[in-house]
Design an enzyme around this catalytic site. Structure first.
Site, PDB file in Angstrom:
ATOM      1  N   CYS A  43      19.760  43.342  44.645  1.00 38.77           N
ATOM      2  CA  CYS A  43      18.730  42.729  45.494  1.00 38.77           C
ATOM      3  C   CYS A  43      17.968  41.630  44.761  1.00 38.77           C
ATOM      4  O   CYS A  43      17.297  40.803  45.398  1.00 38.77           O
ATOM      5  CB  CYS A  43      17.750  43.797  45.972  1.00 38.77           C
ATOM      6  SG  CYS A  43      18.509  45.080  46.997  1.00 38.77           S
ATOM      7  N   THR A 270      33.272  63.898  52.523  1.00 44.81           N
ATOM      8  CA  THR A 270      34.231  63.330  53.463  1.00 44.81           C
ATOM      9  C   THR A 270      35.039  64.464  54.096  1.00 44.81           C
ATOM     10  O   THR A 270      34.664  65.637  53.999  1.00 44.81           O
ATOM     11  CB  THR A 270      35.165  62.359  52.747  1.00 44.81           C
ATOM     12  OG1 THR A 270      35.968  63.104  51.799  1.00 44.81           O
ATOM     13  CG2 THR A 270      34.381  61.289  51.987  1.00 44.81           C
TER      14      THR A 270
END
Length: 443
Positions: A43, A270
């Site tokens: 960022c 997952t």
């Protein structure tokens, strides 16, 4: 001794490794990343380019030697996981420097592959003056080009977070900047009336904004737009979005959700309980609606790293959905948001009303104050807060943080008027804008 392999060594992956070591002092942890830099603050890259952050190295939080010496974590950079064998619980690793390949085994595998910038199929991408910003190396390439070529004009394609931050920072460097955006309003995660405030702020700083247009062709000195206009351009920043890196998960036959991210459960697992996925490439759920949601931001990635580490080390904490709370700076204005936008509410067919308050950030008689506009969507029957946005010159983050906390805590729009918030003339007013929103909503 349990062995964990992590794919990706930036925000989510590096944080997961550190969290695992914090909760388990003996676990074997290996991190692989195909890039040459780890654990950097992505960022911060636009602000390094713009010279706001003077030391490039200051956004690098750690290196492999530090991870090894301080945490006993092995980090191998320029190493790519090219295949997952779920049956044998092994990964095939390629050393990108030598081309050699080897296998490594795991008890648990964490995927934190991030995403890649989308590049449109247009003529001129090979001219050498077109860049994206998704990595530390991308940042360095842009800096090198600016230092070497001394460009005067830049076109930024895409007015999302990175596009707007790059426009501001390139303007700081003295470039003439033009923004081209496909939609009719910039920063589409804002409601259009608030996005217009940012549009005006850009123009106030001499940045020309072309909406309802895309770049169709690029040459060394011009960008050709779909609306027939030609823009002077020595440098082009492509910032039209990014796609999650799911190829490795797809190779392993893990489910990809409707948002394009790797599907995960409440513990970041997952389809395969030994394989976790975190960060920009994962699909989670919306805190308000429960619908699939993908939020490619730093805060969710760090939270997901913590949740995965807790589950792997035997102290599970379930996630509760994402609000997508975010903020950015556009010259003298800040814009922040949390929860659902007007567009999302309409698309989902939700019952909603909106209340808006425009006022001072703090006491109007105090020398340092500014205007802000706070907008909140809520369900008029249940009084549930659905989303909030704020644009202004000061105190924007405080108001959205308060409302994000209120949503998470189950407070209603009516509860906001009773919040006892900090007040002194430099900071707020006796009735804070958050209180005022609630007073206006009470029927």
């Amino acid at each position: 001794m349990k062995k964990v392999i992590i794919v990706g060594a930036v925000g989510g992956g590096a944080t997961a490794a550190s969290q695992l070591r914090y909760y388990d002092k003996d676990m074997a942890i290996t991190v692989y990343d195909r890039d040459s830099t780890m654990s950097y603050a992505a960022c911060g890259t636009p602000y390094v380019i713009g010279g706001v952050i003077e030391e490039e190295s200051s956004i690098i939080m750690a290196n492999p030697d530090q991870f090894k010496n301080k945490r006993n974590i092995d980090v191998l950079l320029a190493h790519e996981i090219v295949e997952i064998d779920r049956i044998q619980k092994q990964v095939l690793v390629r050393n990108l420097s030598t081309g050699d390949e080897f296998s490594d085994s795991y008890d648990a595998l964490i995927l934190s592959p991030g995403g890649s910038a989308i590049m449109p199929e247009i003529a001129g991408l090979d001219k050498g003056n077109v860049f994206t910003l998704r990595s530390y190396a991308d940042m360095q390439a842009i800096q090198t080009f600016i230092d070497r070529e001394k460009p005067s004009h830049c076109v930024v394609s895409g007015a999302g977070f990175i596009g707007l931050e790059m426009a501001e920072n390139l303007c700081h460097l003295g470039l003439e900047v033009t923004i081209v955006h496909k939609s009719s309003a910039i920063l589409s995660i804002l409601d259009e009336d608030l996005s217009k405030l940012l549009h005006s702020e850009l123009e106030r700083h001499n940045i020309d904004v072309h909406t309802d247009a895309v770049i169709e062709k690029i040459d060394k000195k011009e960008a050709h737009l779909s609306n027939g206009k030609r823009l002077a351009s020595d440098l082009v920043i492509m910032s039209i979005g990014f796609k999650p890196n799911t190829a490795l998960a797809e190779q392993a036959c893990l489910s990809i959700g409707e948002t394009g991210g790797i599907r995960t459960n409440e513990f970041m697992q997952t389809d395969d309980p030994a394989i976790y996925a975190i960060g920009d490439a994962t699909e989670n759920s919306d805190f308000i609606t429960g619908d699939p949601k993908r939020v490619p931001l730093a805060v969710p990635a760090h939270r997901q790293a913590f949740l995965a580490a807790r589950h792997i080390t035997g102290s599970p904490i379930a996630k509760k959905g994402l609000l997508g709370t975010s903020i950015l700076k556009v010259f003298d204005l800040d814009a922040a948001m949390t929860g659902l936008t007007e567009t999302q509410i309409n698309e989902k067919g939700l019952l909603a009303k909106t209340v808006t308050h425009t006022g001072n950030s703090n006491a109007g008689y105090y020398p340092d104050h500014s205007k802000l506009t706070l907008k909140v969507h809520y369900n008029p029957e249940t009084r549930q807060i659905l989303g909030a946005q704020c644009v202004g010159g000061k105190g924007v983050d405080k108001r959205i943080d308060v409302i994000a906390t209120a949503i998470y805590g189950g407070l209603t729009i009516d509860d906001l008027q009773a919040l006892e918030l900090c007040y002194a003339p430099p900071f707020s007013s006796p009735k804070d804008p958050v209180n005022m929103i609630s007073y206006k909503a009470i029927e």
